[in-house]
Design a protein around this motif. Sequence first.
Motif, PDB file in Angstrom:
ATOM      1  N   THR A   1      -2.561   7.048  -6.724  1.00 14.98           N
ATOM      2  CA  THR A   1      -1.421   7.029  -5.808  1.00 14.98           C
ATOM      3  C   THR A   1      -0.702   8.374  -5.708  1.00 14.98           C
TER       4      THR A   1
ATOM      5  N   PRO B   1      -6.133   7.408   7.385  1.00 18.11           N
ATOM      6  CA  PRO B   1      -7.342   7.749   6.621  1.00 18.11           C
ATOM      7  C   PRO B   1      -8.386   8.440   7.484  1.00 18.11           C
TER       8      PRO B   1
ATOM      9  N   SER C   1       0.821  -1.219   0.000  1.00 16.59           N
ATOM     10  CA  SER C   1       0.000   0.000   0.000  1.00 16.59           C
ATOM     11  C   SER C   1       0.848   1.259   0.000  1.00 16.59           C
TER      12      SER C   1
ATOM     13  N   GLY D   1      -1.310  11.157   8.859  1.00 14.31           N
ATOM     14  CA  GLY D   1      -1.349  10.351   7.653  1.00 14.31           C
ATOM     15  C   GLY D   1      -2.371   9.242   7.623  1.00 14.31           C
TER      16      GLY D   1
ATOM     17  N   ALA E   1       1.545   6.227  -1.692  1.00 16.34           N
ATOM     18  CA  ALA E   1       0.528   5.675  -0.796  1.00 16.34           C
ATOM     19  C   ALA E   1      -0.746   5.365  -1.569  1.00 16.34           C
ATOM     20  N   TYR E   2      -1.323   4.204  -1.307  1.00 15.02           N
ATOM     21  CA  TYR E   2      -2.551   3.807  -1.986  1.00 15.02           C
ATOM     22  C   TYR E   2      -3.689   4.723  -1.560  1.00 15.02           C
ATOM     23  N   SER E   3      -4.328   5.359  -2.547  1.00 18.40           N
ATOM     24  CA  SER E   3      -5.392   6.313  -2.252  1.00 18.40           C
ATOM     25  C   SER E   3      -6.693   5.966  -2.949  1.00 18.40           C
TER      26      SER E   3
ATOM     27  N   ARG F   1      -6.910  11.490   3.662  1.00 20.23           N
ATOM     28  CA  ARG F   1      -6.114  11.278   4.869  1.00 20.23           C
ATOM     29  C   ARG F   1      -6.021  12.527   5.740  1.00 20.23           C
TER      30      ARG F   1
ATOM     31  N   ALA G   1      -2.052  12.359   0.869  1.00 15.50           N
ATOM     32  CA  ALA G   1      -1.311  11.106   0.720  1.00 15.50           C
ATOM     33  C   ALA G   1       0.140  11.379   0.347  1.00 15.50           C
TER      34      ALA G   1
END
Length: 466
Positions: free
Chosen positions: A240, A418, A183, A416, A251-253, A360, A247
């Motif tokens: 990302t 979610p 991720s 950071g 980072a997986y968004s 996030r 993010a």
Amino acid sequence: MITSCDEAVARLRAVPGLSCCARPLFVLPLLRTGCLSAVVSVEGADAGWEGEFGARFHALEPDSGVRDHTSLGAGVHEVLRRIAAAGNGGTGGGWRGRELALLPYTAMKPEWRAALDALGTRLEEPPSRLVLPVLGDKRAQRAWLRSVGAVTPSDAVVPVLDHRELRRRFGDRYVVQTPMGSSGRGTHLVTDEAHLRPIRRVGGGPWLVSGYVEGVAVNLHVLVSADSTVRVLRPSVQLTRVEGIGAPFGAYSGCDFAAPALLPPLALARAGAVARRIGEALAALGYRGLFGADFVLDGERPLLLELNCRMQGSTWLLGELELAEHALPSALRHVLELYGHATGGEPRTDAAGAVQLVVRHTGGPVRVAAAPGGGLHRLKDGRLQYCGAGFGLLECGPDDCVLLQLPSPGTVLLPGVPLVRIVARHTLTTPDGSALTAPGRQLVDVLRAGFVLEPLEEPVGSAAAW
């Protein structure tokens, strides 16, 4: 061979199911079809999920009151430890002597199995899964991908991070990755010496260093069947590098299953061919179930970045599309294949309206004093209008969105983590996944305005996690 959802569900409901995952959303197709009796996770289930799906949810966050970066392994183990500590007079009483079938989101970890044994739970598991060490380490995986014919970015494995040497070799921007991580954790974009200092402090080398490629990130699900058949499923654009959602790089968004319709068809076809070739190589090694292949498109040339040999954070959303089409969800197929039950039916690969976007928290540790409510909403006249209960994409109309995983008032948020996951049928970002659309920006701004966050004066006990 299992080809229908009814047949799959009947098979999976034979023994009450258990899944362990970072957040219950990730196993939503298994919940929607009534295949799960218990879920152990890091983040808790949203309000109404227990009543809607008839499952028990056991999570770390509601007990700790902190949303941090606790890993899946440590989080699930801590939940099971707390269940055991509660004893027969508490929530632990319902586990002793109980038989559960593992419906795995990811592989069972030895410490989870030991904790369940200590609880007196009889766990039915898939036959021993093939362990492929070459796929667990990003450095070894990259070399293996090239050995089976995939084209990857230029890279090197280095024991020392020397910015001058790496810049000479890879240019002004390059990517440093720790051997393990998912991720986007452990993935860093480097443009100057200052970016390397915190990476060195954490350690984790030797590192995989790759040239940076400016392009659209695309993910493909691939299913390797028990009879070695390989099927490539719908592609999605990976979100990302979206500005304005808090993010960090990599980072997986979220993802967008509609955006591939706007990408070069030749690039997608080439990516699909590579993914199939990788699937055939994995099948020859004995691999079964789903895996994800992450590409970056360099024009019409797909470069393969890495594989995720498990269900992914987008598998649940793919499952929502499949359920809407009355198809057998890939998440169920994955579990059945792991148990040795071959599944049939060719998946659809066309683009479809399904989006998830993770927003996030930015800034220091805070306590949530107030937060927007979850469920089905519609943005109207600059305000969010609540439209009823919503658990995922299936409740969404064309102009709606479902808000998921909002922290409860009183929860402490670390930097950071979610704040909310937005699910919608309409797009929220540009086709390349790099920026919010105007409606997407408005929705994110309205959501952020609905939070009241109080800075913490004292350090958080678990702050070491970040």
